[in-house]
Structure formats: structure tokens, C-alpha cells
Design a protein around this motif. Sequence first.
Motif, PDB file in Angstrom:
ATOM      1  N   ALA A 287       3.436  11.750   8.019  1.00 49.21           N
ATOM      2  CA  ALA A 287       2.609  10.472   8.441  1.00 49.21           C
ATOM      3  C   ALA A 287       1.225  11.061   8.323  1.00 49.21           C
ATOM      4  CB  ALA A 287       3.113  10.331   9.673  1.00 49.21           C
ATOM      5  N   ALA A 288       0.958  12.183   8.717  1.00 47.00           N
ATOM      6  CA  ALA A 288      -0.376  12.481   8.616  1.00 47.00           C
ATOM      7  C   ALA A 288      -1.070  12.618   7.236  1.00 47.00           C
ATOM      8  CB  ALA A 288      -0.639  13.872   9.144  1.00 47.00           C
ATOM      9  N   THR A 289      -0.181  12.837   6.346  1.00 50.13           N
ATOM     10  CA  THR A 289      -0.533  12.638   4.736  1.00 50.13           C
ATOM     11  C   THR A 289      -0.785  11.343   4.248  1.00 50.13           C
ATOM     12  OG1 THR A 289       0.572  14.623   4.279  1.00 50.13           O
ATOM     13  CG2 THR A 289       0.234  13.408   2.421  1.00 50.13           C
ATOM     14  N   THR A 290      -0.011  10.346   4.673  1.00 55.73           N
ATOM     15  CA  THR A 290      -0.113   9.000   4.556  1.00 55.73           C
ATOM     16  C   THR A 290      -1.246   8.379   5.119  1.00 55.73           C
ATOM     17  OG1 THR A 290       2.069   8.557   4.422  1.00 55.73           O
ATOM     18  CG2 THR A 290       0.960   6.753   4.756  1.00 55.73           C
ATOM     19  N   VAL A 291      -1.746   8.699   6.306  1.00 56.57           N
ATOM     20  CA  VAL A 291      -2.685   8.081   6.930  1.00 56.57           C
ATOM     21  C   VAL A 291      -4.058   8.668   6.277  1.00 56.57           C
ATOM     22  CG1 VAL A 291      -4.527   8.225   9.040  1.00 56.57           C
ATOM     23  CG2 VAL A 291      -1.853   7.967   9.045  1.00 56.57           C
ATOM     24  N   ALA A 292      -4.258  10.140   5.887  1.00 55.40           N
ATOM     25  CA  ALA A 292      -5.381  10.680   5.299  1.00 55.40           C
ATOM     26  C   ALA A 292      -5.509  10.139   3.763  1.00 55.40           C
ATOM     27  CB  ALA A 292      -5.235  12.128   5.277  1.00 55.40           C
ATOM     28  N   ALA A 293      -4.382  10.047   3.088  1.00 51.96           N
ATOM     29  CA  ALA A 293      -4.581   9.519   1.599  1.00 51.96           C
ATOM     30  C   ALA A 293      -5.075   8.085   1.756  1.00 51.96           C
ATOM     31  CB  ALA A 293      -3.210   9.450   0.948  1.00 51.96           C
ATOM     32  N   THR A 294      -4.563   7.222   2.591  1.00 51.41           N
ATOM     33  CA  THR A 294      -4.832   5.823   2.581  1.00 51.41           C
ATOM     34  C   THR A 294      -6.167   5.578   2.896  1.00 51.41           C
ATOM     35  OG1 THR A 294      -2.598   5.121   3.354  1.00 51.41           O
ATOM     36  CG2 THR A 294      -4.558   3.548   3.676  1.00 51.41           C
ATOM     37  N   ALA A 295      -7.009   6.631   3.996  1.00 50.03           N
ATOM     38  CA  ALA A 295      -8.266   6.577   4.403  1.00 50.03           C
ATOM     39  C   ALA A 295      -9.068   6.969   3.130  1.00 50.03           C
ATOM     40  CB  ALA A 295      -8.426   7.386   5.615  1.00 50.03           C
ATOM     41  N   VAL A 296      -8.689   8.054   2.466  1.00 53.78           N
ATOM     42  CA  VAL A 296      -9.550   8.454   1.020  1.00 53.78           C
ATOM     43  C   VAL A 296      -9.564   7.403   0.093  1.00 53.78           C
ATOM     44  CG1 VAL A 296      -9.551  10.112  -0.606  1.00 53.78           C
ATOM     45  CG2 VAL A 296      -9.231  10.981   1.631  1.00 53.78           C
ATOM     46  N   ALA A 297      -8.428   6.816  -0.078  1.00 63.17           N
ATOM     47  CA  ALA A 297      -8.544   5.567  -1.100  1.00 63.17           C
ATOM     48  C   ALA A 297      -9.338   4.490  -0.609  1.00 63.17           C
ATOM     49  CB  ALA A 297      -6.878   5.335  -1.292  1.00 63.17           C
ATOM     50  N   GLY A 298      -9.182   4.179   0.677  1.00 61.96           N
ATOM     51  CA  GLY A 298     -10.124   2.974   1.233  1.00 61.96           C
ATOM     52  C   GLY A 298      -9.414   1.670   0.834  1.00 61.96           C
ATOM     53  N   THR A 299      -8.172   1.700   0.495  1.00 58.54           N
ATOM     54  CA  THR A 299      -7.276   0.291   0.066  1.00 58.54           C
ATOM     55  C   THR A 299      -6.566  -0.229   1.300  1.00 58.54           C
ATOM     56  OG1 THR A 299      -5.454   1.868  -0.404  1.00 58.54           O
ATOM     57  CG2 THR A 299      -6.867   1.274  -2.170  1.00 58.54           C
TER      58      THR A 299
END
Length: 464
Positions: A287-299
Amino acid sequence: MAFPVDLRHCQALGLAGTAFLALGGETAGALPVRELWAPASVHAALGLVGVYFGIVLLTAAWLFLGRLVRGPRPPTPRALLLVLALWAAPLLLAPPLFSRDVYSYLAQGAMADAHMDVYTHGPDRLGGPLADEVAPMWRHTAAPYGPAFLALASALSGLTHGEIPAGLLGMRLVALAGVALMAVALPRLARHSGADPAAALWLGALNPLVLLHLVAGAHNDALMLGLLGLGLVAAHGSRPAAGAVLVTLAALVKVPAVLGLPAVVALRIRSGDRPLPAVLTTAAASAATTVAATAVAGTGYGWIGALGTPVSPHNWALTSLLGRATGALLTRLDSGLAPLAVPAWHLLGLAAAAVAVLLTGRRLRARPVYALGLSLLAVAVLGPAIRPWYALWGLFLVAAAAPGTPVRHRSAALAGVLALAVLPGGGPADPGQLVLAVSGGVLGVVVLWQALLAAQAPVPGRPA
């Protein structure tokens, strides 16, 4: 009949195969639209013959190499990695082959870089040269990929300023990095699973499908599989949380890798962790990885809804074929249910895949990597869309954890058949193109046969 081949012969034969693939692709590949040759032109015809000639040479080299791997003095994993690098080298600067998906990746990366919503709009919203390169059926289709891949594609777009040649090279380097991760993970997974590391590399990384579609086609499946394999290696070791992070990143490239998370849990339990803490810590890391990756991608989280991206109406997946056949029959019977035939078969296929995954995981609880490989094969076969490289989802892990030689033989036969399944331009085949493709393949078989006969002929003055 004894085949007079050694490692050097295999290296040279495979290199000749990929060289013909690269040369043939210059006129018959998935070229930029301004460079496309008319399918009926002499140059395109020669390119198509050359590509299939190269496929036969490459596949033969791979099969001969398999005999060496199973022989009394098999090549070391290090030697096999050098073979992989040699065979892949001609494809590095070749045009895209067997698919135009790489142009979709570039267009979606440019959209993400321009802060467009790639999960609502297709590349047509971007416009310009990149959108023109996308296959017509996908120009109005939202991205089906996760934020980890789109963040990478967006960064690549910024680096290359939307230039197509630089973008193609960048995407191929990304794919090569994925293949490199696969090659790193395979021997380690094989040792953990009690399998032969050399045999795992032969089937999982030197496989013609890897070179044809992950390298030459520059598909993002390479990155997905590389991260998945590395995550499973980490889950075997002392950093199980890193395993969950890497597998989640793989799923945020393409969603099928999410099936690797239960495998991470199973591996942690095998290592001595209690079930509940293993589940909770894996879920938290994911879950933490998903939130972080989505925030970095900005999508944003539109990628969740984009998982239902429609498939090609002419897809030859089993459930699509059955759906079209059922729909045609219902149309003849003047039934109003005809439009529901394909969606109904797709739902049945997904349900069957879910059952297969559950049964496989339960039956092979003690072999989670092998169970994951079979599960991913079931998802590829029973899902609503299929492409030859989708078979690699499962073959990669089957190669690492197969319980015996017969399984590898069947997997190799599947890979050999699928290697011939797509034309180098990535589009549908007409009868003329099929004739040319078959001609190239037959020419390759004839040349190989004559070479083998010549190698076995006695040399004058030398004892037989």
C-alpha cells in the motif's frame, strides 16, 4: 543423428538470426509512418522473408543450445549471459518489430509529461507526430498501464523532448534493463527452487520470445517481469519487505504481477514468519509503495478504472474467439443477446482464471514460485486479450521453478510455436504476406539442413 554444434556454433547461429531480424525489420518492421514501405513492395517482401529466415535461425540456435545445457558439459550461467548479450546486440538499434505498442508508450509518456489525463483520454488528445504513430485502434484508448511505468515514460519523454528516434532507443534500453533483471533473478530463483540455474536461464531469458518481443518489440512486460523476479528473490532472503515493494512496482507497471504478492506472503511463511504478520506487513509495504508511486507519477488513481480498457475486437484470445463465434450464432438466430456474447465469455474466462489461480496456489502451496508461473499462464490464456509475449508471464517463472525436464520441453515447444505467430509489422496478415513469411521460414530450414549435412560429411583424407 548427432548435431555437430558447440557453444561457438550456437553463438554464431543465433547472432546471424538476430542480424537477419534487424536487417529485415528495416523494411518490414513496425516503422514510423513516414518510413513505411508499401506491403507489396519488393523491399518489404524481402524484409519479411529475411525476418522469418532470422526467426528460424535464432530458434534453431536456441534449441541447439538447449541440448548443450542438458548435456554432460553444460555451459555456465555466466557463459549463457554472454550468449544473451551477443544475440541481443543486433536488435539494439533495429526498428520496433512485431508490434507498434512502443509508440503508444511514448505517446502516453508525452501526455503524462504534459499533465494530460492518460486514464481518460487516448493519444489522439496529444496530437502531433507521436499520436500519428500509434496504431489506429488504440489512438482513442486510455492507458492500461500503472503509474510506475507512466512515471518512467514521462521522464523519458522529458529527456528526449518527444523525438521519436531517441524515444524508441530509450524504451528499448528500458526493456533491456528489464531483461537484465530477469537474467539476474532467474539463477537465484532456480537455486531456491532446487532447479538448474543454466536451464532456467536458457528457457527464461534466452527464449526467442524474449528477444523477439521484449527486446525487439521493447515491451514493458520486460520491466514487469524483471521487477517481479527480483522481488521474489528478495522475498526468499532477509529483506521480505523489499520483496513486497518490488513486486508492487511490477504490478504498477502491468497489473498481472499483483499475483506475486500472495507468493511473497507464502515465501515469508516458508522462511518462518507467522501467517498474520506476513500478510499485514506485505499489505502495508504494498500500500505504501502504491501511494508513493502514484504520487510521484502525478497521474492520480485513474489507473484502477483503466484496468477495464477495451481489447481489440479482433483479438484471438480463447474467450474472444468463443464470444465472436457465439455472437455470430445468436445473430443468425435473430437473438437480441448477440451483443452480450463477447462480454459474457470474457467474464467466464476471468472467473475460470480466478478458479485456476486458487486451485494452483492451494495444490502447489509448497512451491509458490512454480504456482505463480502456472497462475500467470492461466491468466494469459483465459484472459480477454492475448499476445505471444503474454506467455512469458508464466514461462519466466516456470523456467525458474519447473519440477522436471518434461515441463521445460512443453514450455519450449510453446515458445517455439508462438515465435512464429506475429508478422514483423505488428498488423494483420494478408495471404501474400503469409506466403512470404512461410517462404522465409522454409528457406531457413533448408539452409540449416544443408549446413548440418555438410558438417557431418566426411573430409577427404581424414578417417570417418
